[in-house]
Design a protein around this motif. Sequence first.
Motif, PDB file in Angstrom:
ATOM      1  N   GLU A  35       0.979  -1.186  -0.096  1.00  0.00           N
ATOM      2  CA  GLU A  35       0.116  -0.258   0.142  1.00  0.00           C
ATOM      3  C   GLU A  35       0.817   1.303  -0.147  1.00  0.00           C
ATOM      4  O   GLU A  35       0.023   1.990  -0.554  1.00  0.00           O
ATOM      5  N   LYS A  36       2.254   0.962   0.605  1.00  0.00           N
ATOM      6  CA  LYS A  36       2.556   2.738   0.672  1.00  0.00           C
ATOM      7  C   LYS A  36       3.674   2.580  -0.645  1.00  0.00           C
ATOM      8  O   LYS A  36       3.153   3.610  -1.198  1.00  0.00           O
ATOM      9  N   MET A  37       3.886   1.638  -1.210  1.00  0.00           N
ATOM     10  CA  MET A  37       4.023   1.629  -2.762  1.00  0.00           C
ATOM     11  C   MET A  37       3.578   2.073  -3.868  1.00  0.00           C
ATOM     12  O   MET A  37       3.851   2.409  -4.576  1.00  0.00           O
ATOM     13  N   ALA A  38       2.125   1.839  -3.535  1.00  0.00           N
ATOM     14  CA  ALA A  38       0.878   1.921  -4.615  1.00  0.00           C
ATOM     15  C   ALA A  38       1.074   3.337  -4.820  1.00  0.00           C
ATOM     16  O   ALA A  38       0.869   3.864  -5.323  1.00  0.00           O
ATOM     17  N   ALA A  39       0.644   3.959  -2.261  1.00  0.00           N
ATOM     18  CA  ALA A  39       0.958   5.637  -2.665  1.00  0.00           C
ATOM     19  C   ALA A  39       1.734   6.218  -3.176  1.00  0.00           C
ATOM     20  O   ALA A  39       1.489   7.199  -4.132  1.00  0.00           O
ATOM     21  N   GLU A  40       3.186   6.019  -3.380  1.00  0.00           N
ATOM     22  CA  GLU A  40       4.333   6.330  -3.723  1.00  0.00           C
ATOM     23  C   GLU A  40       3.860   6.573  -5.391  1.00  0.00           C
ATOM     24  O   GLU A  40       4.625   7.324  -5.985  1.00  0.00           O
ATOM     25  N   GLN A  41       3.324   5.013  -5.493  1.00  0.00           N
ATOM     26  CA  GLN A  41       3.676   5.198  -7.080  1.00  0.00           C
ATOM     27  C   GLN A  41       2.382   6.358  -7.602  1.00  0.00           C
ATOM     28  O   GLN A  41       1.714   6.500  -8.818  1.00  0.00           O
ATOM     29  N   ASP A  42       1.672   6.641  -7.160  1.00  0.00           N
ATOM     30  CA  ASP A  42       0.318   7.387  -7.131  1.00  0.00           C
ATOM     31  C   ASP A  42       0.961   8.639  -7.480  1.00  0.00           C
ATOM     32  O   ASP A  42       0.012  10.112  -8.538  1.00  0.00           O
ATOM     33  N   THR A  43       1.880   8.814  -6.220  1.00  0.00           N
ATOM     34  CA  THR A  43       2.197  10.300  -6.239  1.00  0.00           C
ATOM     35  C   THR A  43       3.582  10.423  -7.217  1.00  0.00           C
ATOM     36  O   THR A  43       3.084  12.171  -8.473  1.00  0.00           O
ATOM     37  N   PHE A  44       3.948   9.423  -7.622  1.00  0.00           N
ATOM     38  CA  PHE A  44       4.611   9.719  -8.972  1.00  0.00           C
ATOM     39  C   PHE A  44       4.043  10.411  -9.926  1.00  0.00           C
ATOM     40  O   PHE A  44       4.043  10.784 -11.090  1.00  0.00           O
ATOM     41  N   ARG A  45       2.907   9.361 -10.160  1.00  0.00           N
ATOM     42  CA  ARG A  45       1.979   9.273 -11.552  1.00  0.00           C
ATOM     43  C   ARG A  45       1.491  11.400 -11.859  1.00  0.00           C
ATOM     44  O   ARG A  45       1.561  11.555 -12.894  1.00  0.00           O
ATOM     45  N   ASP A  46       0.875  11.172 -10.362  1.00  0.00           N
ATOM     46  CA  ASP A  46       0.423  12.704 -10.494  1.00  0.00           C
ATOM     47  C   ASP A  46       0.899  13.549 -11.218  1.00  0.00           C
ATOM     48  O   ASP A  46       0.941  15.022 -11.903  1.00  0.00           O
ATOM     49  N   TRP A  47       2.650  13.772 -10.238  1.00  0.00           N
ATOM     50  CA  TRP A  47       3.716  14.186 -10.419  1.00  0.00           C
ATOM     51  C   TRP A  47       3.611  14.231 -11.936  1.00  0.00           C
ATOM     52  O   TRP A  47       4.215  15.786 -13.302  1.00  0.00           O
ATOM     53  N   VAL A  97       9.041   0.378 -15.086  1.00  0.00           N
ATOM     54  CA  VAL A  97       9.503  -0.209 -14.008  1.00  0.00           C
ATOM     55  C   VAL A  97       8.847  -0.230 -12.570  1.00  0.00           C
ATOM     56  O   VAL A  97       8.567  -1.281 -11.885  1.00  0.00           O
ATOM     57  N   ARG A  98       8.821   0.848 -12.034  1.00  0.00           N
ATOM     58  CA  ARG A  98       8.165   1.703 -11.369  1.00  0.00           C
ATOM     59  C   ARG A  98       6.866   0.437 -11.251  1.00  0.00           C
ATOM     60  O   ARG A  98       6.783   0.081  -9.866  1.00  0.00           O
ATOM     61  N   GLU A  99       5.981   0.551 -11.984  1.00  0.00           N
ATOM     62  CA  GLU A  99       4.786  -0.432 -12.226  1.00  0.00           C
ATOM     63  C   GLU A  99       4.970  -1.514 -11.803  1.00  0.00           C
ATOM     64  O   GLU A  99       3.869  -2.175 -10.523  1.00  0.00           O
ATOM     65  N   ASP A 100       5.987  -2.296 -12.521  1.00  0.00           N
ATOM     66  CA  ASP A 100       6.112  -3.704 -12.688  1.00  0.00           C
ATOM     67  C   ASP A 100       6.520  -4.048 -11.199  1.00  0.00           C
ATOM     68  O   ASP A 100       6.018  -4.861 -10.754  1.00  0.00           O
ATOM     69  N   ILE A 101       7.149  -3.059 -10.402  1.00  0.00           N
ATOM     70  CA  ILE A 101       7.562  -3.314  -8.616  1.00  0.00           C
ATOM     71  C   ILE A 101       6.636  -3.227  -8.270  1.00  0.00           C
ATOM     72  O   ILE A 101       6.568  -4.283  -7.264  1.00  0.00           O
ATOM     73  N   VAL A 102       5.597  -2.547  -7.909  1.00  0.00           N
ATOM     74  CA  VAL A 102       4.431  -2.924  -7.298  1.00  0.00           C
ATOM     75  C   VAL A 102       3.006  -3.642  -7.939  1.00  0.00           C
ATOM     76  O   VAL A 102       3.313  -4.000  -6.841  1.00  0.00           O
ATOM     77  N   MET A 103       3.663  -3.745  -8.759  1.00  0.00           N
ATOM     78  CA  MET A 103       2.563  -5.479  -9.699  1.00  0.00           C
ATOM     79  C   MET A 103       3.210  -6.607  -8.805  1.00  0.00           C
ATOM     80  O   MET A 103       2.536  -7.403  -8.352  1.00  0.00           O
ATOM     81  N   TYR A 118      13.878   1.343  -7.215  1.00  0.00           N
ATOM     82  CA  TYR A 118      14.360   1.168  -8.396  1.00  0.00           C
ATOM     83  C   TYR A 118      15.410   1.791  -8.876  1.00  0.00           C
ATOM     84  O   TYR A 118      16.266   0.853  -9.137  1.00  0.00           O
ATOM     85  N   ARG A 119      16.305   2.471  -7.638  1.00  0.00           N
ATOM     86  CA  ARG A 119      17.367   2.920  -7.535  1.00  0.00           C
ATOM     87  C   ARG A 119      18.066   1.626  -7.526  1.00  0.00           C
ATOM     88  O   ARG A 119      19.114   1.854  -7.819  1.00  0.00           O
ATOM     89  N   HIS A 120      17.920   0.942  -6.740  1.00  0.00           N
ATOM     90  CA  HIS A 120      18.678  -0.444  -6.818  1.00  0.00           C
ATOM     91  C   HIS A 120      18.367  -0.979  -8.256  1.00  0.00           C
ATOM     92  O   HIS A 120      19.784  -1.658  -9.038  1.00  0.00           O
ATOM     93  N   PHE A 121      17.860  -0.864  -8.937  1.00  0.00           N
ATOM     94  CA  PHE A 121      17.067  -1.890 -10.418  1.00  0.00           C
ATOM     95  C   PHE A 121      17.877  -1.374 -11.061  1.00  0.00           C
ATOM     96  O   PHE A 121      18.545  -1.827 -12.111  1.00  0.00           O
ATOM     97  N   GLU A 122      17.958   0.000 -11.053  1.00  0.00           N
ATOM     98  CA  GLU A 122      19.011   0.166 -12.344  1.00  0.00           C
ATOM     99  C   GLU A 122      19.919   0.412 -12.383  1.00  0.00           C
ATOM    100  O   GLU A 122      20.391   0.857 -13.791  1.00  0.00           O
ATOM    101  N   LYS A 123      20.796  -0.373 -10.981  1.00  0.00           N
ATOM    102  CA  LYS A 123      22.306  -0.769 -11.610  1.00  0.00           C
ATOM    103  C   LYS A 123      22.423  -1.801 -11.899  1.00  0.00           C
ATOM    104  O   LYS A 123      23.900  -1.906 -12.393  1.00  0.00           O
ATOM    105  N   LEU A 124      21.036  -3.019 -11.488  1.00  0.00           N
ATOM    106  CA  LEU A 124      21.904  -4.211 -12.340  1.00  0.00           C
ATOM    107  C   LEU A 124      21.813  -4.192 -13.260  1.00  0.00           C
ATOM    108  O   LEU A 124      20.976  -3.618 -14.101  1.00  0.00           O
ATOM    109  N   GLU A 125      22.458  -5.271 -13.482  1.00  0.00           N
ATOM    110  CA  GLU A 125      22.564  -5.450 -15.635  1.00  0.00           C
ATOM    111  C   GLU A 125      21.567  -6.860 -15.639  1.00  0.00           C
ATOM    112  O   GLU A 125      21.497  -7.932 -14.747  1.00  0.00           O
ATOM    113  N   THR A 126      21.240  -6.338 -15.904  1.00  0.00           N
ATOM    114  CA  THR A 126      19.892  -7.501 -16.619  1.00  0.00           C
ATOM    115  C   THR A 126      20.195  -7.203 -17.930  1.00  0.00           C
ATOM    116  O   THR A 126      20.956  -7.003 -18.697  1.00  0.00           O
ATOM    117  N   GLY A 127      19.265  -8.973 -18.310  1.00  0.00           N
ATOM    118  CA  GLY A 127      19.633  -9.164 -20.232  1.00  0.00           C
ATOM    119  C   GLY A 127      18.474  -8.724 -20.970  1.00  0.00           C
ATOM    120  O   GLY A 127      18.511  -9.056 -21.870  1.00  0.00           O
TER     121      GLY A 127
END
Length: 115
Positions: free
Chosen positions: A12-24, A42-48, A74-83
């Motif tokens: 719920e805290k992450m979903a609210a954070e995403q709602d705030t980001f979406r509104d911004w 990516v943030r949507e995927d994290i919340v999901m 998100y900041r942690h994910f952004e630094k990862l090497e993904t395929g």
Amino acid sequence: MNSNEKNTALYEKMAAEQDTFRDWLKSQSPEEVLNHAYEYTVREDIVMAMEELELSDKQAQALLDSPSPLADVYRHFEKLETGYMDVIRESIEERANEMHRAKEEQRAAPVYPHS
């Protein structure tokens, strides 16, 4: 608070954070929205993922203690090497091969000029 309740509170805290980001984001210029499109997705995927993920009490509490757990993840994910780009390249090659095979099969099909 038990583990399930902590996970729910974290979701719920992450979903609210995403709602705030979406509104911004909706208040920004189209160019700025495009600059943040990947981050938003990516943030949507994290919340999901958090909807079904069951973290331990310690893990959930550590993220709950953060003022912005979604941004932290998100900041942690952004630094990862993904395929990701490898998957994109493979998708392009596979689709091109499928389309080439279909064209070859169409060319190889016998054509009868008379009914």
